[in-house]
Design a protein around this motif. Structure first.
Motif, PDB file in Angstrom:
ATOM      1  N   THR A   1       9.392  -0.674  -8.544  1.00 57.27           N
ATOM      2  CA  THR A   1       9.166  -1.766  -9.452  1.00 57.27           C
ATOM      3  C   THR A   1       9.522  -3.302  -8.687  1.00 57.27           C
ATOM      4  N   LEU A   2      11.160  -2.897  -8.232  1.00 59.57           N
ATOM      5  CA  LEU A   2      11.846  -3.818  -7.526  1.00 59.57           C
ATOM      6  C   LEU A   2      11.022  -4.409  -6.302  1.00 59.57           C
ATOM      7  N   VAL A   3      10.697  -3.418  -5.543  1.00 61.99           N
ATOM      8  CA  VAL A   3      10.069  -3.847  -4.251  1.00 61.99           C
ATOM      9  C   VAL A   3       8.350  -4.345  -4.733  1.00 61.99           C
ATOM     10  N   GLY A   4       7.845  -3.886  -5.508  1.00 56.83           N
ATOM     11  CA  GLY A   4       6.588  -4.432  -6.215  1.00 56.83           C
ATOM     12  C   GLY A   4       6.731  -5.843  -6.360  1.00 56.83           C
TER      13      GLY A   4
ATOM     14  N   GLY B   1      10.173   3.891   2.607  1.00 57.32           N
ATOM     15  CA  GLY B   1       8.968   3.582   2.718  1.00 57.32           C
ATOM     16  C   GLY B   1       8.222   4.144   3.950  1.00 57.32           C
ATOM     17  N   ARG B   2       7.022   3.510   4.166  1.00 57.36           N
ATOM     18  CA  ARG B   2       6.036   3.842   5.157  1.00 57.36           C
ATOM     19  C   ARG B   2       5.724   2.797   6.143  1.00 57.36           C
TER      20      ARG B   2
ATOM     21  N   ALA C   1       0.791  -1.315  -0.203  1.00 57.15           N
ATOM     22  CA  ALA C   1      -0.111   0.025  -0.041  1.00 57.15           C
ATOM     23  C   ALA C   1       0.902   1.252   0.014  1.00 57.15           C
ATOM     24  N   SER C   2       2.091   1.154   0.364  1.00 61.42           N
ATOM     25  CA  SER C   2       3.026   2.355   0.495  1.00 61.42           C
ATOM     26  C   SER C   2       3.760   2.682  -0.802  1.00 61.42           C
ATOM     27  N   LEU C   3       3.815   1.544  -1.636  1.00 59.61           N
ATOM     28  CA  LEU C   3       4.561   1.720  -2.763  1.00 59.61           C
ATOM     29  C   LEU C   3       4.218   2.841  -3.821  1.00 59.61           C
TER      30      LEU C   3
END
Length: 749
Positions: free
Chosen positions: A251-254, A498-499, A241-243
């Protein structure tokens, strides 16, 4: 003649002041450098403790090493703080409420040790103190939002690792085990150290457990694993949700979120844990609602994405056989079982409202309240609120509710204030606490230390596995390090920019608690660790920008002395006795010629241990059966039996076992005292388990031998009535016992 006062050079006064300031600065720098390493060690222990789950922790004391390490780390931090120019602590009303809760549960455990079983009570006393130490230590060590996100990332990675192992079990390990059993059942039973005759009820139950397909990873119960996975799956959803607010490398984190979420969710689906399903649904629905409220234009896509993912997971689960019709059809029956547990637990609370039955004693006490139609002899009520009330009393339950209400109020109040991490333009700028400075002392960033600590947790779990009777293979340890490291590395952009707010921590904690409303594990460290960690993170994030409060140095030093004293007492009452007794019990398995001697050594090492005394009692019983005329053996057997029953005075199973031994011994010795003691033991066993048909038949047979036929007939009639009433095949009387009960019930007075 008046004397003139000589003025001292300015440097004469300034020099000591400068020296003192320099020493204080050096001490502060040294202490600041130690904090990251302490946080790394705490993270490693948190990971290791999650890998050391044991549902039998109360009796076996598998948490001895972990509790000792928590106390050592806490004492180390307090000593480090003493080197600072000022002794500072983070504390609030919630911390005070947690302290009251730990104090009340500890007092209840001490009470339980005097009226119930001492070893489980003492072990759970230290487990609760360990919870408090872990919570308080994390409260003090987390110095920035970035470090909090790093710890969350480590726990998410650990959930991915546990899920990977669960999937390996489901697709490879468990099918291979079932194939081996089908090829040679007897050989596999002997290899497992068990033996049940073909066609016996015990073998049927063993085969039912073997046929179970639910993965457990390193846990002893699949519901416990499911609770942990549900908690950190929702945490991963918070990451997703924080992306949109991340300016770089989203994109990498996704991709990492999709892969990690798929692995966790797939394993969670295979657990068939309905309470975890509901908890996850509550958490995801709450997160989607909050996200849709903040981003009205994207709410439809978010809801559609969640729905599609859920449908795909269910479809895959059905395709591989992990989900079947029984998951839904058996839900009312499962809820009915829990209602039975809760009714019995409510009666238990009514009898012991102030102190409870004592942490660790629930299993022994439950049989007294178990309903005749209930299915299991449980060790917790499958509801965390009832568990606290039943084991520690209503005051402890009130203290826990105060903790939860205060935490909820704190988060709600924080949600009404704009977050420092979420500016209006949608970008994320580093908050003041994300910087590596905290006035008036330097705060060294420990983000990387947390990551390395998470990996070190697997090594700690592997190296100290023998101390906790939870052995991890070298291959599994290496695989865990690789998977965890890969997930943490992939989430590093989120860790940096991030958050993860206090509200997110509260949501994840709520998911775990919703699961624990219908599942056990609130006092199991591998499950409870997630709750206390999230409570510490959530509260710390609300005050991360404010410096800790200064406290008088004598107060801080007194805390250090208290924790050090607790460490010494824990070492002497839990760690050393449990470790040494376990070592002797293992030695007894390795050398059959020295079993009795090793059992005696184990009993001597731990004066409250039940298992070695049970083994000694059975050993003396077997010798007495071979030499029934030996008065010395008879005395040794009776002494061992009395010692055993003193340690578990409310265990119906042990009273029944001793009654069976004494009845058999009477058949050989024809000792009237032995028969009288057998009747007493059988009667006590039936009193502690009035809903058991088997206990009443055993008492009836003992009374028959004592020529008390009217009482024997009454007990046989009660046994038959209970046997007819229970719908559970595994609780019904065997053919032999049923025949004996019918014979006695038809006997004329």
């Amino acid at each position: 003649m008046s004397r003139r006062k000589r003025k001292l050079p300015p440097t004469s006064v300034a020099a000591p002041t400068a020296t003192a300031a320099r020493k204080a600065s050096d001490a502060s720098t040294t202490a600041s450098k130690l904090r990251p390493w302490l946080l790394a060690a705490a993270t490693a222990l948190l990971v290791a403790r999650t890998l050391w789950p044991s549902e039998a922790v109360a009796e076996q004391g598998d948490g001895a090493a972990a509790v000792m390490l928590w106390l050592v780390l806490l004492a180390g931090w307090l000593l480090t703080e003493a080197l600072m120019p000022r002794f500072t602590l983070r504390w609030s009303a919630i911390d005070l409420a947690v302290g009251v809760l730990i104090t009340l549960t500890s007092a209840s455990a001490l009470h339980g040790a005097t009226v119930g079983a001492p070893r489980p009570s003492v072990n759970m006393l230290w487990e609760w103190i360990g919870f408090g130490a872990a919570y308080f230590l994390m409260r003090q060590l987390i110095g920035s939002r970035r470090e909090a996100r790093a710890i969350v990332a480590v726990m998410i990675a650990l959930a991915v690792t546990l899920s990977s192992f669960g999937l390996y079990q489901y697709f490879h390990d468990m099918p291979a085990t079932r194939a081996r059993y089908a090829a040679d059942p007897d050989a596999m039973l002997r290899e497992a150290g068990e033996w049940y005759p073909p066609g016996s009820r015990e073998r049927q139950l063993f085969e039912q457990r073997l046929a179970s397909t639910e993965p457990m990873a390193t846990f002893g119960l699949t519901n416990s694993l499911a609770g942990v996975l549900a908690t950190w799956l929702v945490a991963l959803a918070v990451v997703a949700a924080s992306l949109p607010a991340m300016p770089q490398r989203r994109t990498l984190v996704g991709l990492a979120v999709i892969v990690a979420g798929g692995v966790i969710a797939f394993c969670l689906v295979l657990t068939k844990s309905r309470s975890a399903y509901v908890a996850t649904a509550v958490g995801v629905a709450s997160l989607v609602t909050a996200t849709a409220w903040q981003r009205r234009r994207r709410s439809g896509r978010v809801l559609l994405g969640v729905a599609i993912a859920a449908v795909l997971l269910l479809a895959v689960g059905v395709a591989v056989g992990g989900i079947d019709v029984e998951v839904l059809s058996e839900a009312p029956k499962s809820l009915g079982y829990r209602l039975q547990y809760w009714r019995s637990t409510a009666a238990m609370i009514g009898d012991e409202p102030l102190w409870g039955v004592g942490p660790g004693n629930f299993g022994d006490e439950y049989t007294r309240y178990k309903l005749p139609v209930a299915s299991e002899e449980i060790t917790d009520p499958h509801n965390f609120l009832l568990e606290v009330a039943a084991t520690a009393g209503l005051p402890a339950l009130f203290a826990l509710l105060v903790v939860l209400v205060l935490f909820a109020h704190l988060v709600w109040r924080g949600c009404s204030v704009s977050s420092a991490e979420s500016p209006a333009n949608g970008t994320v700028s580093p908050a003041p606490s994300d910087q590596v400075a905290e006035a008036p002392r330097e705060l060294i960033d420990a983000t990387k230390h947390v990551g390395w600590g998470g990996l070190a947790g697997f090594a700690v779990a592997f190296l100290l596995g023998d101390l906790v009777s939870v052995g991890l293979s070298f291959a599994w340890t290496v695989a865990g390090i690789v998977v965890t490291g890969a997930v943490v590395a992939a989430l590093m952009p989120w860790i940096e920019r991030g958050r993860f707010s206090a509200a997110a921590a509260a949501l994840c904690a709520a998911v775990l608690l919703v699961n624990l409303l219908a599942a056990g594990g609130f006092t199991m460290p591998a499950v409870a660790g997630s709750f206390w960690l999230l409570l510490a993170i959530g509260q710390t994030l609300t005050e991360i920008d404010a410096p800790p409060r200064a406290v008088p140095r004598p107060v801080g030093l007194s805390l250090f002395a208290a924790v050090a004293a607790l460490g010494v007492v824990c070492h002497n009452t839990m760690y050393v006795p449990v470790v040494y007794a376990s070592a002797h019990m293992e030695a007894a398995l390795l050398d059959p010629r020295q079993t009795a001697l090793e059992w005696q050594h184990a009993a001597n090492a731990d004066r409250w241990a039940t298992d070695p005394r049970r083994q000694l009692c059975e050993y003396n019983f077997q010798r007495l059966m071979k030499q029934p005329g030996d008065a010395f053996l008879r005395e040794r057997f009776n002494t061992a039996a009395d010692e055993l029953l003193k340690l578990r005075p409310h265990s119906s199973a042990l009273w029944a076992q001793v009654a069976g031994w004494r009845l058999a011994a009477y058949g050989k010795t024809h000792d009237s005292d032995m028969l009288a003691e057998a009747v007493t033991a059988a009667q006590r066993a039936a009193e502690l388990y009035p809903a058991s048909a088997r206990r009443h038949v055993q008492l009836a047979l003992a009374l028959e031998k004592a020529h008390e036929l009217p009482r024997a007939k009454a007990e046989a009639e009660a046994a038959l009535r209970l046997d007819d009433e229970t719908p559970h095949v595994d609780l019904k009387l065997s053919k032999e016992l049923r025949t004996a009960a019918e014979r006695l019930a038809n006997t004329a007075n």
